[in-house]
Design an enzyme around this catalytic site. Structure first.
Site, short mmCIF file in Angstrom:
data_model
loop_
_atom_site.label_atom_id
_atom_site.label_comp_id
_atom_site.label_asym_id
_atom_site.label_seq_id
_atom_site.Cartn_x
_atom_site.Cartn_y
_atom_site.Cartn_z
N HIS A 117 9.25 -2.21 15.62
CA HIS A 117 9.90 -1.79 16.87
C HIS A 117 9.72 -2.82 17.98
O HIS A 117 10.20 -2.61 19.09
CB HIS A 117 9.44 -0.40 17.32
N TYR A 175 -7.22 8.56 -10.00
CA TYR A 175 -6.98 9.20 -11.30
C TYR A 175 -6.51 10.63 -11.16
O TYR A 175 -5.85 11.17 -12.02
CB TYR A 175 -8.23 9.11 -12.20
#
Lengths: 435, 435
Positions: B203, B232
């Site tokens: 921005h 995991y």
């Protein structure tokens, strides 16, 4: 502590110097490492690390918060939930007594007003009472925060258009034939005004898209504790900056469109039982209608077992089929149904009539809470422990027109029919259940 | 440290158990308080709190970060800047030697690539060399972060369309008749690829509206240090979640539109010297044209003195008038000009032709850096100390068409004329200068 600081400042002859001295000893400036060192030098043996108490249903962002702030996620203590997935207040009180006995400081306790998975509302009123008792009996003082990110907007049902408090009978009359909200939920919603701080997300039950979100503090002075610049800097240099929130938030700057959207939405639909509350009530009625339909059965060889009636708008249910030999198999079946009723790469959204999500109620998190569900599904506590948890499908009802269909489609019946169809499809192709 | 952890895991017979043991000792889980206690128990006298080194021009969000993470803002050490408002690398090296001598751990040093107030670019290449020397000579090891929130997109000028590195002469030929970028800025921009992490804001110089923003890590494994759930868990439960960034960021969820806008913008204007780099170059040329015009004078009795040529796109300047008896008076005049050239409640944006901002170069932050400006304005170092700082007006050039006007308006000349007009107006009504 804020009152003590104010008293000190009021008593000081040189207010600015006193304010600077206070700031020099603040945790924000000194940091945990030096703070702990000074405490140990002053008082000898250091205290055990201070803890934060949350129900075991708390959103995983509580782990993030404790990690990011340097508190450490090990200091997050999980309190078990009851069979309605609400915090067990007796267990909370036992834990508070233990912490007091071991001289463990309690930073805060968190009430969840609408859990992410079940939309369960913790009994905020009873938690406030528990805190009061802990203060009286054990000398504990800690913040009570309401994580109302999901359900905060439901509080709008408790107010009349003139701002006065409605009574429960009036709110329930609107929800007929469904009995909503329950007296427990009603008392909890009203009690949120007694907490020290509240998080609330317009993009959930506020029906306003991302990225608005708010944390509200009862005591405006808390703002100064998180401010980066002393307020007088702003006073002196530019009175207009007083309205700026940059010094009080992490981002510093952010888009104004989201805030403007929330403002406009609240102007159009005021936050009372006749405005936004009607949206909430209609949505909850839709969830209850869906819950009743799923509980009524008629899924052929499949048995659908719902969790207890939702406190707000999320309906969770498990599935059993005679061919499932083990809970693991049922969990895999639920995963396959979820995959079939989700938007995925390669499957355009318009090909999915109904979207469901899936949750694994893990034994490590949920403890005994899902045991009634397991029993109705025909699984034992041993099955539950071995499988690590029980998977349920999850419907988040966000459409306020589900209960009273206005077009040709009865969404509740259509969902039940679609579900039955997917069950059959998945069972036919699932290798695990082909035997 | 990440390599050591990987080595440990590779050597372990039970990888998952080893991973759990490592996690049990992580700061994220243990928290600062317990971590410090364990260190003290193990090694006796604790180390001084670890510090973070930033140039004195660093954005105030660095204070927020150190406060929020529990490091404490007192641990932020400010390194002076030179007269181009870039970090003084010799001062940085002296500070590193002192910290090594006092056994103070250094967590990180920050290079600012485009300061918020002046768009100054720190010599990242020389900071990398300084870190290498500090490692060799003092045994220090710390992260070097590039805060390229403002200027990161300028790096696009250093790449050709095929991804290869352009040479400076080619980039400067495009900017003619202005000589941009300077060899120092060019080397700094290229050196950003040698840092450990980079923050960058689309921005700002990316020309894409709020709320996109990114922090980039050289080593992907850093992600695991901030992850809330072990990876995991995601592997096991839902491969699709691998793409989710929720576990690695503070928010958990956020709007996708901003990311999509950035993606689209980069597809349309690739991040090289022939794509986005041309926007950057044209904008910098506009800033230099404005700088040259303001430095050329012609403001009647007013003397406008610019800061040195900007490294990127922000032009700052002070003002003097014969009637100003003290620097405080000049600072008040600058504040009044700023108020007149700002959008404020009651003044519609269309009534303001040009918007400027204002900055107070405080002596406490800037030290000797503004002395050349003060001298040209006719103020002494004593005036500067007494007033607490010198106020300058600040033009952020974001329009790539300022240098080569295509319509009827020459914005640079129009701005100079508007400025002169406001100067006269403010002088006429200012009570402080009416005498």
């Amino acid at each position: 502590a804020l009152d003590a600081a104010d008293g000190l400042l009021a008593a000081a002859t040189d207010r600015q110097r006193a304010s600077e001295v206070l700031a020099r000893h603040s945790l924000a400036r000194v940091g945990h490492q030096e703070y702990g060192r000074r405490l140990a030098l002053e008082f000898g043996d250091p205290l055990p690390p201070a803890v934060v108490l949350v129900p075991s249903t708390a959103h995983y962002s509580w782990q993030k918060i404790c990690r990011a702030l340097g508190i450490g996620s090990d200091q997050l203590r999980y309190v078990p939930v009851d069979r309605r997935f609400r915090i067990d207040v007796e267990a909370l009180e036992r834990l508070l007594a233990e912490l007091a006995a071991s001289r463990t400081p309690v930073l805060a306790a968190v009430a969840v007003v609408g859990t992410t998975e079940e939309s369960a509302v913790d009994p905020v009123d009873r938690m406030l009472a528990a805190r009061q008792r802990a203060g009286r009996e054990h000398g504990l003082a800690f913040a009570l925060h309401a994580d109302a990110a999901w359900g905060g907007y439901a509080i709008s049902i408790t107010r009349a258009a003139d701002g006065s408090r409605r009574d429960l009978a009036a709110a329930r009359a609107e929800a007929a034939p469904h009995a909503w909200p329950s007296p427990e939920v009603w008392r909890a919603l009203i009690a949120v005004e007694g907490t020290d701080s509240v998080t609330i997300d317009p993009h959930k039950f506020g029906f306003v898209p991302y990225p608005a979100g708010a944390v509200l503090f009862r005591d405006l002075r808390v703002r100064e504790l998180v401010a980066t610049d002393a307020p007088y800097v702003f006073h002196d240099e530019s009175p207009a900056s007083l309205a700026a929130i940059g010094p009080y938030i992490l981002e510093g700057s952010k888009p104004g469109a989201a805030a403007a959207a929330v403002w406009l939405s609240h102007r159009v639909l005021p936050l009372d039982g006749e405005g936004h509350g009607r949206l909430i009530g209609a949505t909850a009625r839709g969830a209850l209608a869906l819950h009743r339909r799923l509980a009524a059965g008629d899924f052929g060889p499949f048995r659908v077992v719902t969790l207890p009636e939702p406190d707000l708008n999320i309906v969770c249910f498990g599935v059993r089929h005679p061919r499932f030999a083990a809970l693991e198999e049922a969990n895999a079946f639920v995963a396959a149904v979820h995959a079939r009723m989700s938007i995925a790469p390669g499957r355009p959204p318009r090909e999915v009539d109904f979207v469901v999500t899936r949750t694994l109620l893990r034994e490590a998190d949920y403890g005994a809470a899902p045991l009634p569900l397991l029993e109705l599904l025909g699984w034992s506590a041993d099955d539950y422990r071995r499988a690590g948890g029980v998977a349920v499908l999850r419907c988040t009802v966000m459409n306020p027109f589900v209960a009273e269909p206005r077009g040709r489609t009865d969404f509740v019946e259509a969902f039940a029919a679609a579900l039955r169809e997917v069950f059959d499809e998945v069972l036919a192709v699932s290798p695990g259940t082909a035997a």
